[in-house]
Scaffold this active site. Structure first.
Site, PDB file in Angstrom:
ATOM      1  N   CYS A 102       0.851  -1.212   0.000  1.00 43.15           N
ATOM      2  CA  CYS A 102       0.000   0.000   0.000  1.00 43.15           C
ATOM      3  C   CYS A 102       0.878   1.250   0.000  1.00 43.15           C
ATOM      4  O   CYS A 102       1.493   1.586   1.015  1.00 43.15           O
ATOM      5  CB  CYS A 102      -0.917  -0.037   1.226  1.00 43.15           C
ATOM      6  SG  CYS A 102      -1.818   1.490   1.522  1.00 43.15           S
ATOM      7  N   CYS A 105      -0.041   3.941   2.510  1.00 43.86           N
ATOM      8  CA  CYS A 105       0.366   3.524   3.861  1.00 43.86           C
ATOM      9  C   CYS A 105       1.803   3.948   4.134  1.00 43.86           C
ATOM     10  O   CYS A 105       2.149   4.362   5.251  1.00 43.86           O
ATOM     11  CB  CYS A 105       0.249   2.012   4.016  1.00 43.86           C
ATOM     12  SG  CYS A 105      -1.427   1.357   3.872  1.00 43.86           S
TER      13      CYS A 105
END
Length: 319
Positions: free
Chosen positions: A79, A82
């Site tokens: 991600c 993230c």
């Protein structure tokens, strides 16, 4: 593994009043122990960021949340947002020097926690205070916005739960080590009555506190919660919900259903039901629905985003 004593979708825990007193006492004990041991027992900055799994979730998140707000970062290696948000959360956590902890949860390795929190996408950030979970935000965010969220979280933790953070050896340690005020004996009597199931006694005890100190925010919250529990104690939930569905114009039926909604954790449903009731009614019925909605705002907490949204909706209906 099902976390204990935890609401997974922002559910209002009506035992939070008792939890707040217990959390304050635990935090005060921890501060005294840290002070007695000096700098050697201070929490190092590296311990403020923890990798959490399903196996250590209860110890590292639920138990620690009695002393300090725990911010949870749901992330994954693949991600990209993230990877942008993670360093921001870590940097801010260390800068708050024990006022918050950061628990990093890899969703690929901990699918059960991912599902239990009802995470829709990552990065997703939640908080746990005194064993109670609440959503904070989803997606990457700039540092100034995240800092604002942290500030609000710390204020809610202290005001509603008595959770004030850990003693550390870094910046902000003096503030974190400030002694907590002892709990008011009258307030403690209300908590004890609530624990015993003596709802009427709890209500009276909290009213006694407010008669001496009308600005006591913990007593206001406790009273609102105890009164709600007392109202729903003898209700037949099935009959109440049927009456509300069969008679949408019946203000009393809608109010009772809204009480049950909040106790069951369906906060948005309760607020929407009463805002609609205010919209449809006039005179005494409208005022009755409005006042009950304000009472439920007290139960959930004025800082809760669902309360903020419902206040705006109520204002649009009234004005």
């Amino acid at each position: 593994m099902q976390p204990r004593n935890m609401s997974m979708s922002g559910v209002v825990d009506l035992a939070a009043v008792k939890a707040a007193g217990e959390a304050r006492q635990k935090a005060e004990t921890a501060r005294r122990e840290h002070a007695a041991h000096g700098d050697g027992s201070a929490v190092a900055a590296t311990q403020l960021v923890i990798d959490v799994t399903e196996e250590n979730f209860e110890r590292e998140v639920l138990q620690r949340s009695a002393e300090v707000p725990v911010v949870i970062d749901f992330w994954a290696e693949w991600c990209e947002p993230c990877k942008q948000l993670g360093p921001v959360l870590e940097r801010l956590t260390e800068s708050y020097a024990g006022r918050v902890l950061l628990a990093r949860i890899d969703v690929d390795a901990n699918q059960l926690l991912f599902q239990q929190f009802g995470v829709q996408g990552i990065p997703a950030v939640f908080a746990v205070i005194g064993g109670q979970a609440m959503p904070l935000f989803q997606g990457a965010a700039p540092e100034d916005q995240v800092r604002e969220v942290f500030d609000q979280l710390i204020a809610v933790a202290e005001q509603r739960f008595g959770v004030t953070g850990l003693v550390t050896g870094g910046e902000g340690a003096e503030q974190a080590a400030a002694p907590a005020e002892p709990i008011d004996p009258a307030l403690a009597a209300g908590h004890d009555a609530l624990d015993r199931g003596d709802l009427a006694g709890a209500v009276q005890a909290y009213k006694n506190v407010l008669s001496d100190n009308p600005a006591d925010t913990e007593a206001k919250l406790a009273l609102a919660q105890a009164e709600l529990l007392l109202r729903v104690r003898d209700l037949d939930a099935q009959a109440v919900r049927k009456a509300a569905a069969d008679a949408p114009a019946d203000t009393d039926a809608q109010i009772s259903a809204a009480d049950l909604d909040v106790v069951g954790g369906h906060v948005e449903d309760a607020f929407g039901r009463l805002v609609d009731t205010v919209r449809r009614t006039a005179g005494d019925d409208r005022e009755k629905a409005r006042l009950r909605l304000l009472e439920l705002f007290e139960v959930v907490g004025s800082e809760d985003p669902r309360v903020v949204s419902a206040r705006s909706a109520l204002a649009r209906v009234l004005f």
